[in-house]
Motif scaffolding. Structure first.
Motif, PDB file in Angstrom:
ATOM      1  N   HIS A  13     130.633  -5.897  17.954  1.00  0.00           N
ATOM      2  CA  HIS A  13     130.360  -5.145  19.181  1.00  0.00           C
ATOM      3  C   HIS A  13     128.929  -4.597  19.149  1.00  0.00           C
ATOM      4  N   THR A  14     128.150  -4.969  20.151  1.00  0.00           N
ATOM      5  CA  THR A  14     126.754  -4.533  20.200  1.00  0.00           C
ATOM      6  C   THR A  14     126.655  -3.100  20.703  1.00  0.00           C
ATOM      7  N   THR A  15     125.978  -2.263  19.912  1.00  0.00           N
ATOM      8  CA  THR A  15     125.819  -0.862  20.301  1.00  0.00           C
ATOM      9  C   THR A  15     124.623  -0.268  19.568  1.00  0.00           C
ATOM     10  N   GLY A  16     124.067   0.796  20.132  1.00  0.00           N
ATOM     11  CA  GLY A  16     122.956   1.469  19.472  1.00  0.00           C
ATOM     12  C   GLY A  16     123.412   2.182  18.215  1.00  0.00           C
ATOM     13  N   PHE A  17     124.619   2.707  18.285  1.00  0.00           N
ATOM     14  CA  PHE A  17     125.058   3.614  17.226  1.00  0.00           C
ATOM     15  C   PHE A  17     126.555   3.461  17.014  1.00  0.00           C
ATOM     16  N   ALA A  18     126.948   3.124  15.801  1.00  0.00           N
ATOM     17  CA  ALA A  18     128.375   3.003  15.492  1.00  0.00           C
ATOM     18  C   ALA A  18     128.816   4.228  14.700  1.00  0.00           C
ATOM     19  N   ILE A  19     129.848   4.898  15.180  1.00  0.00           N
ATOM     20  CA  ILE A  19     130.373   6.087  14.513  1.00  0.00           C
ATOM     21  C   ILE A  19     131.692   5.703  13.848  1.00  0.00           C
ATOM     22  N   VAL A  20     131.716   5.756  12.513  1.00  0.00           N
ATOM     23  CA  VAL A  20     132.908   5.287  11.794  1.00  0.00           C
ATOM     24  C   VAL A  20     133.388   6.311  10.767  1.00  0.00           C
ATOM     25  N   ALA A  21     134.679   6.271  10.486  1.00  0.00           N
ATOM     26  CA  ALA A  21     135.290   7.222   9.561  1.00  0.00           C
ATOM     27  C   ALA A  21     135.190   6.741   8.119  1.00  0.00           C
ATOM     28  N   ALA A  31     136.970   0.095  10.279  1.00  0.00           N
ATOM     29  CA  ALA A  31     135.671  -0.109  10.931  1.00  0.00           C
ATOM     30  C   ALA A  31     134.530  -0.013   9.907  1.00  0.00           C
ATOM     31  N   ALA A  32     134.619   0.957   9.012  1.00  0.00           N
ATOM     32  CA  ALA A  32     133.576   1.123   7.994  1.00  0.00           C
ATOM     33  C   ALA A  32     133.533  -0.100   7.085  1.00  0.00           C
ATOM     34  N   ARG A  33     134.714  -0.612   6.732  1.00  0.00           N
ATOM     35  CA  ARG A  33     134.770  -1.762   5.830  1.00  0.00           C
ATOM     36  C   ARG A  33     134.117  -2.988   6.470  1.00  0.00           C
ATOM     37  N   LEU A  34     134.366  -3.184   7.760  1.00  0.00           N
ATOM     38  CA  LEU A  34     133.774  -4.328   8.463  1.00  0.00           C
ATOM     39  C   LEU A  34     132.242  -4.250   8.451  1.00  0.00           C
ATOM     40  N   LEU A  35     131.716  -3.047   8.644  1.00  0.00           N
ATOM     41  CA  LEU A  35     130.263  -2.881   8.647  1.00  0.00           C
ATOM     42  C   LEU A  35     129.700  -2.971   7.233  1.00  0.00           C
ATOM     43  N   ASP A  36     130.494  -2.533   6.279  1.00  0.00           N
ATOM     44  CA  ASP A  36     130.039  -2.508   4.884  1.00  0.00           C
ATOM     45  C   ASP A  36     129.839  -3.912   4.328  1.00  0.00           C
ATOM     46  N   ARG A  62     120.805   3.463   8.463  1.00  0.00           N
ATOM     47  CA  ARG A  62     120.199   2.431   9.312  1.00  0.00           C
ATOM     48  C   ARG A  62     120.979   1.150   9.049  1.00  0.00           C
ATOM     49  N   ALA A  63     121.437   0.487  10.101  1.00  0.00           N
ATOM     50  CA  ALA A  63     122.319  -0.663   9.916  1.00  0.00           C
ATOM     51  C   ALA A  63     121.539  -1.898   9.460  1.00  0.00           C
ATOM     52  N   ASP A  64     122.197  -2.740   8.680  1.00  0.00           N
ATOM     53  CA  ASP A  64     121.625  -4.007   8.252  1.00  0.00           C
ATOM     54  C   ASP A  64     121.298  -4.874   9.476  1.00  0.00           C
ATOM     55  N   ASP A  65     120.197  -5.650   9.397  1.00  0.00           N
ATOM     56  CA  ASP A  65     119.737  -6.452  10.541  1.00  0.00           C
ATOM     57  C   ASP A  65     120.789  -7.444  11.031  1.00  0.00           C
ATOM     58  N   SER A  66     121.697  -7.840  10.141  1.00  0.00           N
ATOM     59  CA  SER A  66     122.708  -8.823  10.535  1.00  0.00           C
ATOM     60  C   SER A  66     123.814  -8.208  11.409  1.00  0.00           C
ATOM     61  N   LEU A  67     123.840  -6.897  11.499  1.00  0.00           N
ATOM     62  CA  LEU A  67     124.908  -6.229  12.256  1.00  0.00           C
ATOM     63  C   LEU A  67     124.529  -6.051  13.727  1.00  0.00           C
ATOM     64  N   PRO A  68     125.536  -5.969  14.630  1.00  0.00           N
ATOM     65  CA  PRO A  68     125.246  -5.808  16.056  1.00  0.00           C
ATOM     66  C   PRO A  68     124.922  -4.356  16.437  1.00  0.00           C
ATOM     67  N   LYS A  70     122.529  -0.743  15.631  1.00  0.00           N
ATOM     68  CA  LYS A  70     121.244  -0.381  15.017  1.00  0.00           C
ATOM     69  C   LYS A  70     121.414   0.684  13.945  1.00  0.00           C
ATOM     70  N   ARG A  71     122.285   1.622  14.214  1.00  0.00           N
ATOM     71  CA  ARG A  71     122.485   2.715  13.273  1.00  0.00           C
ATOM     72  C   ARG A  71     123.973   2.980  13.087  1.00  0.00           C
ATOM     73  N   ILE A  72     124.278   3.655  11.977  1.00  0.00           N
ATOM     74  CA  ILE A  72     125.671   3.986  11.673  1.00  0.00           C
ATOM     75  C   ILE A  72     125.767   5.467  11.334  1.00  0.00           C
ATOM     76  N   LEU A  73     126.760   6.121  11.876  1.00  0.00           N
ATOM     77  CA  LEU A  73     127.043   7.500  11.465  1.00  0.00           C
ATOM     78  C   LEU A  73     128.394   7.511  10.760  1.00  0.00           C
ATOM     79  N   LEU A  74     128.352   7.895   9.464  1.00  0.00           N
ATOM     80  CA  LEU A  74     129.601   8.039   8.726  1.00  0.00           C
ATOM     81  C   LEU A  74     130.142   9.438   8.972  1.00  0.00           C
TER      82      LEU A  74
END
Ligand code: BES
Ligand code: MN
Ligand code: ZN
Length: 498
Positions: A13-21, A31-36, A62-68, A70-74
């Motif tokens: 899912h393309t988004t500026g900011f992914a907020i995950v638990a 969700a965190a595992r998928l991004l990890d 800051r999210a890895d370039d391969s991810l949809p 840009k940033r991640i908030l844990l």
């Protein structure tokens, strides 16, 4: 701010900011595992202790370039499997506070995917939306721009997308977000009205607000009774409270029709004392300013109706707001004066500071005379004794019908806007016996909240009735002084899911 829903996975899912638990003991949400998987950044932050996972703890990556994204908030959510509604609210609050000070415009919030005890996906979405609105509320309308040195910038966020597992989950999340938004807006409307000072928020101001709200909503009607109208109806008790002020009193009636005309309405009666000096039984000066909040019951009715207007549920609801000032003056009611209420019962006014019950009793009689309430509920900052008994956590609930009481208590629990039941009954009622009239308006120092409830009980024999004393929960004092928006969550929950 707009809320949307998606059932796309965090890594697609393309988004500026992914907020995950994330959880304690280095545990990740799905969700965190998928991004990890992209770069192992999240697991290493957890292993290194950069974030421990305690509830409400935050870490930006800051999210890895391969991810949809840009940033991640844990977001720390405590021990995995133990997330309850209170902890979920705390996490949502932390996100709100953090995000409201950042320039990001578009975020996707995956917290709504997390299992929460006592909250399905719909409820989780409602909590996130409500928390955002509640947490970004600022009361700035009385500050001149030049003097506002708080440095507070308005939140920049334009869109928050809430995650769901599948298409039907996304529908539930959308519905929940709409509920949370309406609730948050209703609470903030209450807060705006209650935070306004007494010289601005007069009874006439409330009447104007009611007319404006009705004008915007096709199935909401508004009627405002004048002092002359009230005199004709025999509302001697209500009018005795307004006797010492130059501001005219009003009785505001709001009728929301969402069901068939024949459906009996829930009637909400809110105490609308726009300033309570105590009258001739004058209050001491310390914290008297807080008596501008003495119209919080009325404001909670306004807040609930604003939410109803937005949600358009298939219910009939009537709001009745007796509103006036309680002032001393040459024409003010004096201790010992005896007045006749609309019900015909006479009242010896031994203390002019016990004025809330005097305006409510006539409004309650009016409600029973002109409507056939399915339930009659009054909401009032009625007694200081309630603050002593229950503090600022539970509202005080009294009722002449145990089923109604149970429903309201459950609504409060489900909405995280709790109430606690206190008893009524003849033993307490006798404290109101008067030597000169049918009753007196105070019952002595003992059980002050209950005797106030008993007083109202004498005027509500023809209805299933409940009384909610919100003196402790409607506003905060001290440094955080301001309206809380309570008990709009309880009222809306009851009216809609009752
Ligand atoms: N508005 C007050 C109740 C109140 C007190 C609300 C403190 C919030 C904080 C009410 O009108 C009042 O003055 N009640 C009296 C009743 C007493 C005279 C029997 C009170 O509680 O002292
Ligand atoms: Mn008072
Ligand atoms: Zn009062």
């Amino acid at each position: 701010m707009e809320f949307a829903a998606t059932s796309a996975k965090a890594n697609s899912h393309t988004t500026g900011f992914a907020i995950v638990a994330v959880y304690q003991d280095a545990e990740m949400s799905t969700a965190a595992r998928l991004l990890d998987k992209a770069d192992g950044q999240i697991s290493s932050a957890l292993k290194s202790g950069e974030i421990s996972g305690k509830t409400g703890e935050l870490l930006q990556l800051r999210a890895d370039d391969s991810l949809p994204c840009k940033r991640i908030l844990l977001v720390g959510c405590g021990k995995r499997g133990e997330l309850d509604r209170a902890a979920f609210r705390k996490a949502a609050q932390a996100v709100t506070q953090w995000l409201s000070a950042k320039p990001f415009k578009d975020v996707t919030n995956y917290l709504t995917l997390e299992p929460v005890k006592g909250a399905n996906p719909e409820r989780r979405a409602a909590i996130v939306a409500q928390t955002w609105l509640h947490g970004t509320y600022r009361f700035t309308q009385m500050k001149s721009k030049s003097a506002d040195s708080s440095g507070d910038v308005a939140p920049q966020l334009k869109k928050m997308t809430l995650a769901a597992n599948d298409a039907s989950g996304a529908r539930a999340v959308r519905k929940g977000a709409a509920y949370g938004e309406a609730l948050g807006n209703g609470m903030n409307y209450m807060r705006d009205l209650a935070n306004l000072p007494g010289n601005v928020c007069t009874p006439t101001h409330l009447a104007r607000e009611a007319r404006a709200l009705a004008k915007k909503t096709p199935n909401l009607k508004c009627k405002v009774l004048s002092e002359a109208d009230m005199k004709k109806l025999g509302m001697g008790s209500l009018l005795s409270v307004t006797a010492g002020t130059v501001e005219p009193a009003h009785l505001i009636v709001l009728e929301y029709t969402g069901a068939a005309k024949s459906t009996q309405p829930t009637v909400l009666v809110g105490k609308g004392i726009t300033f309570d000096t105590g009258g001739i039984s004058l209050k001491p000066p310390a914290t008297m300013d807080e008596m501008k909040f003495d119209m919080s019951g009325a404001a909670s009715v306004f807040g609930t109706f604003r939410a109803l207007a937005e949600l358009q549920p298939k219910r009939n609801v009537v709001g009745i707001i007796p509103t006036c000032e309680n002032m001393p003056g040459g024409s003010a009611t004096k201790p010992g004066d005896i007045v006749t209420s609309m019900s015909g019962q006479t009242i010896e006014v031994l203390n002019t500071d016990a004025e809330g019950r005097l305006i409510l009793c006539d409004a309650l009689t009016y409600a029973q005379k002109f409507y056939k309430p399915a339930a009659l509920i009054d909401i009032a900052t009625l007694t200081g004794a309630c603050v002593i008994a229950l503090g600022s956590h539970h509202a005080g609930l009294m009722a002449n019908n145990d089923k109604l009481a149970a429903k309201l208590l459950a609504a409060g629990r489900n909405a995280d806007d709790k109430a606690w039941q206190l008893p009524l009954g003849e033993d307490y009622e006798r404290q109101l016996d008067s030597n000169f009239a049918d009753m007196q308006n105070i019952g002595g120092r003992e059980a002050g909240t209950i005797t106030a409830g008993c007083f109202l009980g004498k005027f509500t024999r023809d209805a299933d009735w409940a009384h909610i004393d919100i003196a402790g929960v409607a506003y905060l004092g001290g440094k955080a002084k301001g309206s809380t928006g309570r008990p709009v969550p309880l009222l809306l929950e009851y009216v809609i899911n009752g």
